[in-house]
Design a protein around this motif. Structure first.
Motif, PDB file in Angstrom:
ATOM      1  N   GLY A  17      -1.521  11.134  -0.338  1.00 55.44           N
ATOM      2  CA  GLY A  17      -2.628  10.447   0.322  1.00 55.44           C
ATOM      3  C   GLY A  17      -3.425   9.468  -0.499  1.00 55.44           C
ATOM      4  N   ASN A  18      -3.282   9.471  -1.809  1.00 55.97           N
ATOM      5  CA  ASN A  18      -4.059   8.522  -2.613  1.00 55.97           C
ATOM      6  C   ASN A  18      -3.250   7.919  -3.764  1.00 55.97           C
ATOM      7  OD1 ASN A  18      -3.924  10.871  -4.156  1.00 55.97           O
ATOM      8  ND2 ASN A  18      -5.940  10.570  -5.063  1.00 55.97           N
ATOM      9  N   SER A  69       2.384   7.729   1.481  1.00 58.92           N
ATOM     10  CA  SER A  69       2.383   8.294   2.825  1.00 58.92           C
ATOM     11  C   SER A  69       1.163   9.179   3.016  1.00 58.92           C
ATOM     12  CB  SER A  69       3.661   9.110   3.061  1.00 58.92           C
ATOM     13  OG  SER A  69       3.601   9.759   4.309  1.00 58.92           O
ATOM     14  N   MET A  70       0.525   9.059   4.178  1.00 57.93           N
ATOM     15  CA  MET A  70      -0.634   9.897   4.464  1.00 57.93           C
ATOM     16  C   MET A  70      -0.220  11.245   5.031  1.00 57.93           C
ATOM     17  SD  MET A  70      -2.821   7.843   3.343  1.00 57.93           S
ATOM     18  CE  MET A  70      -4.320   8.742   3.734  1.00 57.93           C
ATOM     19  N   HIS A  71       1.068  11.396   5.342  1.00 58.91           N
ATOM     20  CA  HIS A  71       1.587  12.659   5.850  1.00 58.91           C
ATOM     21  C   HIS A  71       1.716  13.638   4.687  1.00 58.91           C
ATOM     22  CE1 HIS A  71       4.030  15.665   7.772  1.00 58.91           C
ATOM     23  NE2 HIS A  71       4.080  14.988   8.906  1.00 58.91           N
ATOM     24  N   GLY A  72       1.096  14.805   4.806  1.00 60.72           N
ATOM     25  CA  GLY A  72       1.038  15.744   3.688  1.00 60.72           C
ATOM     26  C   GLY A  72       2.367  16.329   3.271  1.00 60.72           C
ATOM     27  N   GLY A  74       3.725  12.979   0.914  1.00 62.80           N
ATOM     28  CA  GLY A  74       2.804  12.088   0.223  1.00 62.80           C
ATOM     29  C   GLY A  74       1.520  12.844  -0.077  1.00 62.80           C
ATOM     30  N   LEU A  84      -1.429   3.862  -1.746  1.00 68.83           N
ATOM     31  CA  LEU A  84      -1.779   5.099  -1.046  1.00 68.83           C
ATOM     32  C   LEU A  84      -0.578   5.978  -0.734  1.00 68.83           C
ATOM     33  CD1 LEU A  84      -4.463   3.805   1.493  1.00 68.83           C
ATOM     34  CD2 LEU A  84      -4.821   4.987  -0.681  1.00 68.83           C
ATOM     35  N   TYR A 138      -4.816  19.083   1.811  1.00 68.42           N
ATOM     36  CA  TYR A 138      -3.604  19.198   2.617  1.00 68.42           C
ATOM     37  C   TYR A 138      -3.152  20.646   2.772  1.00 68.42           C
ATOM     38  CZ  TYR A 138      -3.050  14.135   2.611  1.00 68.42           C
ATOM     39  OH  TYR A 138      -3.237  12.786   2.810  1.00 68.42           O
ATOM     40  N   SER A 196      -1.236  21.165   6.042  1.00 66.91           N
ATOM     41  CA  SER A 196       0.131  20.647   6.075  1.00 66.91           C
ATOM     42  C   SER A 196       1.113  21.612   5.428  1.00 66.91           C
ATOM     43  CB  SER A 196       0.206  19.289   5.362  1.00 66.91           C
ATOM     44  OG  SER A 196      -0.565  18.323   6.036  1.00 66.91           O
ATOM     45  N   SER A 202       0.829  -1.205   0.000  1.00 68.63           N
ATOM     46  CA  SER A 202       0.000   0.000   0.000  1.00 68.63           C
ATOM     47  C   SER A 202       0.865   1.259   0.000  1.00 68.63           C
ATOM     48  CB  SER A 202      -0.920  -0.001   1.224  1.00 68.63           C
ATOM     49  OG  SER A 202      -1.658   1.195   1.301  1.00 68.63           O
ATOM     50  N   PHE A 203       1.922   1.276   0.810  1.00 70.84           N
ATOM     51  CA  PHE A 203       2.794   2.445   0.896  1.00 70.84           C
ATOM     52  C   PHE A 203       3.490   2.718  -0.427  1.00 70.84           C
ATOM     53  CE2 PHE A 203       7.133   4.083   1.667  1.00 70.84           C
ATOM     54  CZ  PHE A 203       6.816   5.318   2.204  1.00 70.84           C
TER      55      PHE A 203
END
Length: 301
Positions: A51-52, A43-46, A49, A41, A165, A168, A36-37
């Protein structure tokens, strides 16, 4: 003397600093094998990454897998070097927190790109050997998949990412500092509420504030556990916990909507970009726009 029970003994053996540190390190290593990483998806950290979309395009999951499989099957000597490269980087990156991390694993890019390119080459050679009818269908399917991945990424980056984001990347800092620059002569002090989480470097950059003057005038707090020191004040600007009952004169306060709720002297509100919110209400999907408040300005005369 204290007598350890059976449970106390197990807790002492398994839940101590040494064992938990080793366990966390091994967990970080495993996390770096996240499909997934890397491909879905990211990194979910803005800050590293969007996010999608994964760290690599989705189609590269196939090309890297083909590259690895073919390299091992053909006993390519260079693939050993790439494997050692990948393993070494994961072992080092896993020593840090927030694994898997989008920027602390930069050195994974070269070996994985090489494997992806090799996989695409092998796939292209395989397609060349197919019957012309199948060759056209498969080639067109791969091209469409790649085009879809590219369009999905760039549309996500340029349209979706700035909306979701904004916090962020402090998207309203420039507008805020521009307003302060135009009106700062009306105030003897400009105070940033600590709860507003304003980053002082935005003020330095967008004013711009003279570097030498900042170095000479800045007041910092003591270093924290990581060696960072919080900036408290420089020039007429300060970052502090607001005491609304204290006596303030000719002061502009930058705060949050929650902290200034009910106060009549709000002069301006800054909003993050309007973004769509989707919720499920029973069997219906509802969508509506929403705006989050970035900063609220309060004037004290």
């Amino acid at each position: 003397s204290m007598v350890l029970t059976h449970n106390d003994l197990l807790a002492t053996i398994f839940f101590n600093k040494f064992i938990l540190t080793i366990f966390t390190y091994l967990q970080n290593i495993v996390d770096y094998f996240s499909v997934s990483f890397f491909f879905v998806l990211g990194s979910m950290h803005g800050n590293h990454g969007i996010g999608n979309v994964g760290m690599f395009y989705l189609f590269e999951f196939v090309s890297i897998a083909i590259g690895v499989f073919t390299g091992l099957r053909n006993k390519q000597k260079w693939i050993t070097l790439l494997f050692l490269w990948v393993i070494g980087e994961i072992l080092v990156a896993s020593l840090t927190r927030e694994a898997p991390h989008g920027t602390r694993a930069f050195f994974l890019i070269p070996p994985l790109i090489i494997l992806s390119g090799y996989g695409l080459y092998v796939l292209a050679e395989f397609i060349k050997k197919l019957d012309s009818k199948f060759r056209r269908v498969i080639s067109l399917s791969i091209i469409l998949l790649i085009i879809f991945n590219l369009l999905f990424y760039f549309s996500s980056y340029y349209f979706r990412f700035p909306l979701l984001y904004g916090t962020s990347w402090r998207s309203e800092d420039e507008s805020l500092v521009k307003y302060i620059k135009e009106h700062e002569n009306n105030y003897s002090r400009i105070v940033f509420d600590q709860d507003a989480s304003f980053v002082y470097t935005s003020l330095l950059y967008y004013l711009p504030y003279p570097p030498q003057q900042f170095v000479e005038n800045v007041r910092r707090g003591p270093n924290d556990s990581e060696g960072f020191s919080r900036v408290h004040a420089f020039g007429k600007y300060s970052i502090e916990k607001i005491d609304w009952e204290s006596q303030m004169h000719k002061t502009l306060i930058v705060s949050t909507l929650q902290n200034v709720s009910g106060r009549a002297n709000i002069i301006k509100t800054f909003y993050y970009p309007k973004r769509p919110v989707v919720i499920a209400n029973g069997q219906k999907i509802l969508q509506f726009p929403t705006e989050d408040v970035a900063y609220v300005l309060v004037e004290i005369k």
